[in-house]
Design a protein around this motif. Structure first.
Motif, PDB file in Angstrom:
ATOM      1  N   ALA A  70      43.241  25.839  40.368  1.00  0.00           N
ATOM      2  CA  ALA A  70      43.553  25.938  38.859  1.00  0.00           C
ATOM      3  C   ALA A  70      42.183  25.720  38.292  1.00  0.00           C
ATOM      4  CB  ALA A  70      44.495  24.754  38.477  1.00  0.00           C
ATOM      5  N   GLY A  71      41.892  26.404  37.369  1.00  0.00           N
ATOM      6  CA  GLY A  71      40.816  26.048  36.367  1.00  0.00           C
ATOM      7  C   GLY A  71      39.236  26.896  37.032  1.00  0.00           C
ATOM      8  N   ASP A  72      39.518  27.500  38.184  1.00  0.00           N
ATOM      9  CA  ASP A  72      38.272  27.953  38.829  1.00  0.00           C
ATOM     10  C   ASP A  72      38.121  29.259  38.148  1.00  0.00           C
ATOM     11  OD1 ASP A  72      37.262  26.314  40.595  1.00  0.00           O
ATOM     12  OD2 ASP A  72      37.567  27.381  42.372  1.00  0.00           O
ATOM     13  N   THR A  73      36.935  29.919  38.438  1.00  0.00           N
ATOM     14  CA  THR A  73      36.625  31.174  37.818  1.00  0.00           C
ATOM     15  C   THR A  73      37.187  32.396  38.585  1.00  0.00           C
ATOM     16  OG1 THR A  73      34.877  30.447  36.406  1.00  0.00           O
ATOM     17  CG2 THR A  73      34.813  32.694  37.003  1.00  0.00           C
ATOM     18  N   VAL A  74      37.764  33.381  38.049  1.00  0.00           N
ATOM     19  CA  VAL A  74      38.156  34.517  38.977  1.00  0.00           C
ATOM     20  C   VAL A  74      37.610  35.893  38.186  1.00  0.00           C
ATOM     21  CG1 VAL A  74      39.924  36.041  39.781  1.00  0.00           C
ATOM     22  CG2 VAL A  74      40.296  33.642  39.551  1.00  0.00           C
ATOM     23  N   MET A  75      36.656  36.505  39.020  1.00  0.00           N
ATOM     24  CA  MET A  75      35.854  37.663  38.615  1.00  0.00           C
ATOM     25  C   MET A  75      36.693  38.880  39.054  1.00  0.00           C
ATOM     26  SD  MET A  75      33.532  36.931  36.255  1.00  0.00           S
ATOM     27  CE  MET A  75      32.665  38.381  36.048  1.00  0.00           C
ATOM     28  N   LEU A  76      37.062  39.710  38.426  1.00  0.00           N
ATOM     29  CA  LEU A  76      37.391  40.959  38.840  1.00  0.00           C
ATOM     30  C   LEU A  76      36.622  42.353  38.562  1.00  0.00           C
ATOM     31  CD1 LEU A  76      40.979  40.684  37.026  1.00  0.00           C
ATOM     32  CD2 LEU A  76      40.441  39.810  39.186  1.00  0.00           C
ATOM     33  N   CYS A  77      36.210  42.585  39.873  1.00  0.00           N
ATOM     34  CA  CYS A  77      35.266  43.919  40.132  1.00  0.00           C
ATOM     35  C   CYS A  77      35.897  44.974  39.681  1.00  0.00           C
ATOM     36  CB  CYS A  77      34.381  43.611  41.336  1.00  0.00           C
ATOM     37  SG  CYS A  77      33.366  45.064  41.531  1.00  0.00           S
ATOM     38  N   LEU A  78      35.656  45.713  38.698  1.00  0.00           N
ATOM     39  CA  LEU A  78      36.545  46.846  38.305  1.00  0.00           C
ATOM     40  C   LEU A  78      35.755  48.069  38.962  1.00  0.00           C
ATOM     41  CD1 LEU A  78      36.605  46.685  34.211  1.00  0.00           C
ATOM     42  CD2 LEU A  78      38.563  46.120  36.057  1.00  0.00           C
ATOM     43  N   ALA A  79      34.379  48.083  39.242  1.00  0.00           N
ATOM     44  CA  ALA A  79      33.667  49.086  39.877  1.00  0.00           C
ATOM     45  C   ALA A  79      34.244  49.107  41.379  1.00  0.00           C
ATOM     46  CB  ALA A  79      32.478  48.697  40.192  1.00  0.00           C
ATOM     47  N   SER A  80      34.712  48.315  42.110  1.00  0.00           N
ATOM     48  CA  SER A  80      35.365  48.198  43.447  1.00  0.00           C
ATOM     49  C   SER A  80      36.737  48.658  43.321  1.00  0.00           C
ATOM     50  CB  SER A  80      35.301  46.790  44.064  1.00  0.00           C
ATOM     51  OG  SER A  80      35.701  46.880  45.184  1.00  0.00           O
ATOM     52  N   ALA A  81      37.230  48.316  42.441  1.00  0.00           N
ATOM     53  CA  ALA A  81      38.792  48.760  42.354  1.00  0.00           C
ATOM     54  C   ALA A  81      38.681  50.230  41.998  1.00  0.00           C
ATOM     55  CB  ALA A  81      39.363  48.009  40.840  1.00  0.00           C
ATOM     56  N   HIS A  82      37.724  50.769  41.134  1.00  0.00           N
ATOM     57  CA  HIS A  82      38.065  52.316  40.803  1.00  0.00           C
ATOM     58  C   HIS A  82      37.240  53.013  41.965  1.00  0.00           C
ATOM     59  CE1 HIS A  82      37.832  51.286  36.404  1.00  0.00           C
ATOM     60  NE2 HIS A  82      38.863  51.189  36.710  1.00  0.00           N
ATOM     61  N   ARG A  83      36.777  52.464  43.069  1.00  0.00           N
ATOM     62  CA  ARG A  83      36.501  53.186  44.192  1.00  0.00           C
ATOM     63  C   ARG A  83      37.133  52.895  45.560  1.00  0.00           C
ATOM     64  NH1 ARG A  83      31.350  55.724  43.293  1.00  0.00           N
ATOM     65  NH2 ARG A  83      31.441  56.139  40.773  1.00  0.00           N
ATOM     66  N   ASP A  84      38.367  52.399  45.107  1.00  0.00           N
ATOM     67  CA  ASP A  84      39.177  51.656  46.574  1.00  0.00           C
ATOM     68  C   ASP A  84      39.980  52.969  47.179  1.00  0.00           C
ATOM     69  OD1 ASP A  84      40.983  50.528  48.029  1.00  0.00           O
ATOM     70  OD2 ASP A  84      41.978  49.392  46.501  1.00  0.00           O
ATOM     71  N   PRO A  85      39.357  53.187  48.513  1.00  0.00           N
ATOM     72  CA  PRO A  85      40.070  54.365  49.312  1.00  0.00           C
ATOM     73  C   PRO A  85      41.464  54.153  49.490  1.00  0.00           C
ATOM     74  CG  PRO A  85      38.685  53.192  50.704  1.00  0.00           C
ATOM     75  CD  PRO A  85      38.576  52.515  49.311  1.00  0.00           C
TER      76      PRO A  85
END
Length: 165
Positions: A70-85
Motif C-alpha cells: 500500500a502506498g507504493d508507486t505504480v507506473m503503467l506503461c501505455l507504450a508497452s500495453a499498446h504494443r502487446d502481441p
C-alpha cells in the motif's frame, strides 16, 4: 499540458507515421471517411504519452505475481500495453484498417480524458488539411534523422522538416 500538448505531439508523430506509408496516405486522400479510424490507430500506435499518471494502491495488491505494498508507486506503461502481441496482432505495424483499435491513450473509466472528442477532432482536421491541401507533402529528411525530445513520460518530435512540391 494535457489540453493541447498531447494533440500537438500526436499530429506531428501521426504525420510522420503516415508519410512513411504512402499507400495508406493515398487511401486517406481518396477516402477521407477513413480518417477517424486512422486517428484511432494513431492513438494506439504513436501516442505521445508513454506512461500513465502514477497510481498508489490504498492496500497491498499483487500484479503479475509481484506484491505491491500500500502506498507504493505504480507506473503503467501505455507504450508497452499498446504494443502487446497478446492484445494486438502485429502490434508494431501501423494499419488504418486494424479491426481492433481499442487503446488506453485517452485513459479509462473515471480517468477518461474529458477532452477526448476535441482531441480527436483537432487531430482529424489537422491531418485532413495537411494531406489534402498539400498533395506532394513529404518528409525533408529520412525518418531516422528526426530528433525526439528526451523525456521519460512522453515522446515528442523536436521538429518535423517537410517539403512541399
Amino acid at each position: 499540458m494535457a489540453g493541447s500538448e498531447n494533440a500537438q505531439h500526436l499530429i506531428s508523430a501521426g504525420l510522420v507515421t503516415l508519410l512513411q506509408r504512402p499507400d495508406q496516405v493515398a487511401e486517406l486522400r481518396t477516402d477521407p471517411g477513413l480518417l477517424p479510424e486512422a486517428v484511432e490507430e494513431l492513438l494506439r500506435y504513436a501516442h505521445p504519452n508513454q506512461m500513465a499518471i502514477r497510481r498508489f494502491p490504498t492496500e497491498p495488491i499483487e500484479i503479475g505475481g509481484t506484491p505491491i505494498p500500500a502506498g507504493d508507486t505504480v507506473m503503467l506503461c501505455l507504450a508497452s500495453a499498446h504494443r502487446d502481441p497478446e492484445r494486438y496482432p502485429s502490434p508494431d505495424e501501423f494499419d488504418i484498417h486494424r479491426e481492433d483499435k481499442a487503446h488506453l491513450a485517452l485513459g479509462q473509466g473515471m480517468h477518461y480524458c474529458l477532452g477526448a472528442p476535441l482531441a480527436r477532432m483537432e487531430i482529424q482536421i489537422a491531418l485532413h488539411t495537411l494531406l489534402h491541401r498539400f498533395p506532394q507533402l513529404d518528409l525533408a529528411v529520412p525518418a531516422q534523422q528526426l530528433r525526439w525530445r528526451t523525456s521519460f513520460r512522453s515522446r515528442a518530435l523536436k521538429a518535423v522538416p517537410i517539403t512541399l512540391r
